[in-house]
Design a protein around this motif. Sequence first.
Motif, PDB file in Angstrom:
ATOM      1  N   ASP A  94       8.816   5.114  16.016  1.00 47.48           N
ATOM      2  CA  ASP A  94       8.170   4.711  14.399  1.00 47.48           C
ATOM      3  C   ASP A  94       8.294   5.998  13.174  1.00 47.48           C
ATOM      4  O   ASP A  94       7.671   7.065  13.689  1.00 47.48           O
ATOM      5  CB  ASP A  94       7.794   3.403  14.247  1.00 47.48           C
ATOM      6  CG  ASP A  94       6.132   3.514  14.672  1.00 47.48           C
ATOM      7  OD1 ASP A  94       5.677   4.236  14.312  1.00 47.48           O
ATOM      8  OD2 ASP A  94       5.206   3.020  15.924  1.00 47.48           O
ATOM      9  N   PHE A  95       8.470   5.372  12.179  1.00 52.30           N
ATOM     10  CA  PHE A  95       8.067   6.021  10.994  1.00 52.30           C
ATOM     11  C   PHE A  95       7.003   5.312  10.202  1.00 52.30           C
ATOM     12  O   PHE A  95       7.450   4.186   9.407  1.00 52.30           O
ATOM     13  CB  PHE A  95       8.724   7.116  10.565  1.00 52.30           C
ATOM     14  CG  PHE A  95      10.055   6.130   9.991  1.00 52.30           C
ATOM     15  CD1 PHE A  95       9.535   6.260   8.428  1.00 52.30           C
ATOM     16  CD2 PHE A  95      10.667   5.352  10.788  1.00 52.30           C
ATOM     17  CE1 PHE A  95      10.765   5.036   7.699  1.00 52.30           C
ATOM     18  CE2 PHE A  95      11.639   4.687   9.489  1.00 52.30           C
ATOM     19  CZ  PHE A  95      11.494   4.403   8.257  1.00 52.30           C
ATOM     20  N   THR A  96       5.924   5.972   9.349  1.00 54.38           N
ATOM     21  CA  THR A  96       5.875   5.861   8.172  1.00 54.38           C
ATOM     22  C   THR A  96       6.308   7.116   7.316  1.00 54.38           C
ATOM     23  O   THR A  96       5.876   8.143   7.264  1.00 54.38           O
ATOM     24  CB  THR A  96       3.842   5.534   8.051  1.00 54.38           C
ATOM     25  OG1 THR A  96       3.582   6.237   7.942  1.00 54.38           O
ATOM     26  CG2 THR A  96       3.980   4.257   8.960  1.00 54.38           C
ATOM     27  N   LEU A  97       5.962   6.751   5.820  1.00 51.66           N
ATOM     28  CA  LEU A  97       6.404   7.700   5.470  1.00 51.66           C
ATOM     29  C   LEU A  97       4.390   8.948   4.410  1.00 51.66           C
ATOM     30  O   LEU A  97       5.093  10.025   4.314  1.00 51.66           O
ATOM     31  CB  LEU A  97       6.795   7.213   3.541  1.00 51.66           C
ATOM     32  CG  LEU A  97       7.700   6.481   3.333  1.00 51.66           C
ATOM     33  CD1 LEU A  97       8.185   5.842   1.248  1.00 51.66           C
ATOM     34  CD2 LEU A  97       9.453   6.694   3.754  1.00 51.66           C
ATOM     35  N   ASP A  98       4.590   8.302   5.080  1.00 48.22           N
ATOM     36  CA  ASP A  98       2.747   8.917   5.564  1.00 48.22           C
ATOM     37  C   ASP A  98       3.202   9.640   6.146  1.00 48.22           C
ATOM     38  O   ASP A  98       2.735  11.120   6.468  1.00 48.22           O
ATOM     39  CB  ASP A  98       1.351   8.045   5.151  1.00 48.22           C
ATOM     40  CG  ASP A  98       1.047   7.499   3.915  1.00 48.22           C
ATOM     41  OD1 ASP A  98       0.685   8.001   2.980  1.00 48.22           O
ATOM     42  OD2 ASP A  98       1.297   6.000   4.310  1.00 48.22           O
ATOM     43  N   SER A  99       3.700   9.873   7.835  1.00 46.18           N
ATOM     44  CA  SER A  99       3.556   9.996   8.676  1.00 46.18           C
ATOM     45  C   SER A  99       4.690  11.647   8.316  1.00 46.18           C
ATOM     46  O   SER A  99       4.482  12.584   9.099  1.00 46.18           O
ATOM     47  CB  SER A  99       4.219   9.745   9.983  1.00 46.18           C
ATOM     48  OG  SER A  99       2.870   8.791  10.536  1.00 46.18           O
ATOM     49  N   VAL A 100       6.051  11.008   7.424  1.00 47.45           N
ATOM     50  CA  VAL A 100       6.426  12.164   7.394  1.00 47.45           C
ATOM     51  C   VAL A 100       5.743  13.173   6.511  1.00 47.45           C
ATOM     52  O   VAL A 100       6.356  14.033   6.861  1.00 47.45           O
ATOM     53  CB  VAL A 100       7.738  11.160   6.253  1.00 47.45           C
ATOM     54  CG1 VAL A 100       9.002  12.256   5.587  1.00 47.45           C
ATOM     55  CG2 VAL A 100       8.385  10.774   7.002  1.00 47.45           C
TER      56      VAL A 100
END
Length: 342
Positions: free
Chosen positions: A274-280
Amino acid sequence: MIDMGINTASVMVFVSGANGYIAQHVVKQLLAKGYTVVGSVRSESKGDELKLLIQNEKFSYEVIPTLSDKNAFDAALKKHPEVTVFLHTASPVSFAIEDVENDLVKPAIEGTLNALRSIKEHAPQITRVVITSSAVAMWGFGSHFDGNKVHDELDWSPITYEEGLAGASFGYKSSKKYAELAAHDFMTKEKPNFAITYVHPTYTFGPQAYVVKDKKNLNLSNEIVNQVIKLGKDDEIPEHGNVFADVRDVAQAHIVAFESDEAIGQRLLLASGDFTLDSVAEIINRRFPHSNVPRGDVSRNEEIKKKMIHKYDNSKTRKILGFEFKTLEESIYDMVEQLDNA
């Protein structure tokens, strides 16, 4: 199964929608393995542009202006009786439309059926077909989102045809579900002499296969990452996340899908994590110190996961494919590096 001991140059693969983001990677990997490839594009100018990018004599193209024409694929398949594998990656994905049913849903269904009918009637030598579907055909969004359910390859999205007409986003989700259902129905009723496999990517990240033509406007999945890249240091990062796969893994899955007998009749769920824009944003800041991207607040990730990120188990797919998927960091780094140098 294709005997990988033979010279793959003796095998010709047809790739519909060959100039698409995923399709270009499919073509690139096919050519690297020695296959001969013929791709379909919507116009001669798009075909010439693609040939200029690829620069490989084993690639040629055929113009198919619209998938909705009942005989769309007939001439191309008749012209290439040496094609034995058909990869159907072409499907409308634009959200900039006015008529959801006629510009998005119906073309996806009709395009899939037209390809399958044409293969059965005019290309009996084709033995393997792969259709690019999407994870949106497997799980629900909006009011259908279930944060507790663990999705696998057997699941179908609960979206109805009528719900899919509410707007372009839901229309895309509906188009993938009902195009795939149409293919299953075709296989049951028509009993063609080819075997079929379905590839279901999630959000697809990673670099372009060749060059970036316009880094301000990327494909729909990569535009999710691009919207983070475009932010300034003091801008707020939107609360968003989901599941992703690297485009190179998705492309490789298309190839294994026709090379492997284990993949016959299967639905392959391409999900790496999974991803979040914060992780990106966190990855971009760490790997590209010169970046103006705001610092991601990864402490929000758990809450975002509960609200909008699907749980899944694609262990069956991973076993069939037999290769390790790329990480979010690899996808984001390679994509941003390419854009930096574009």
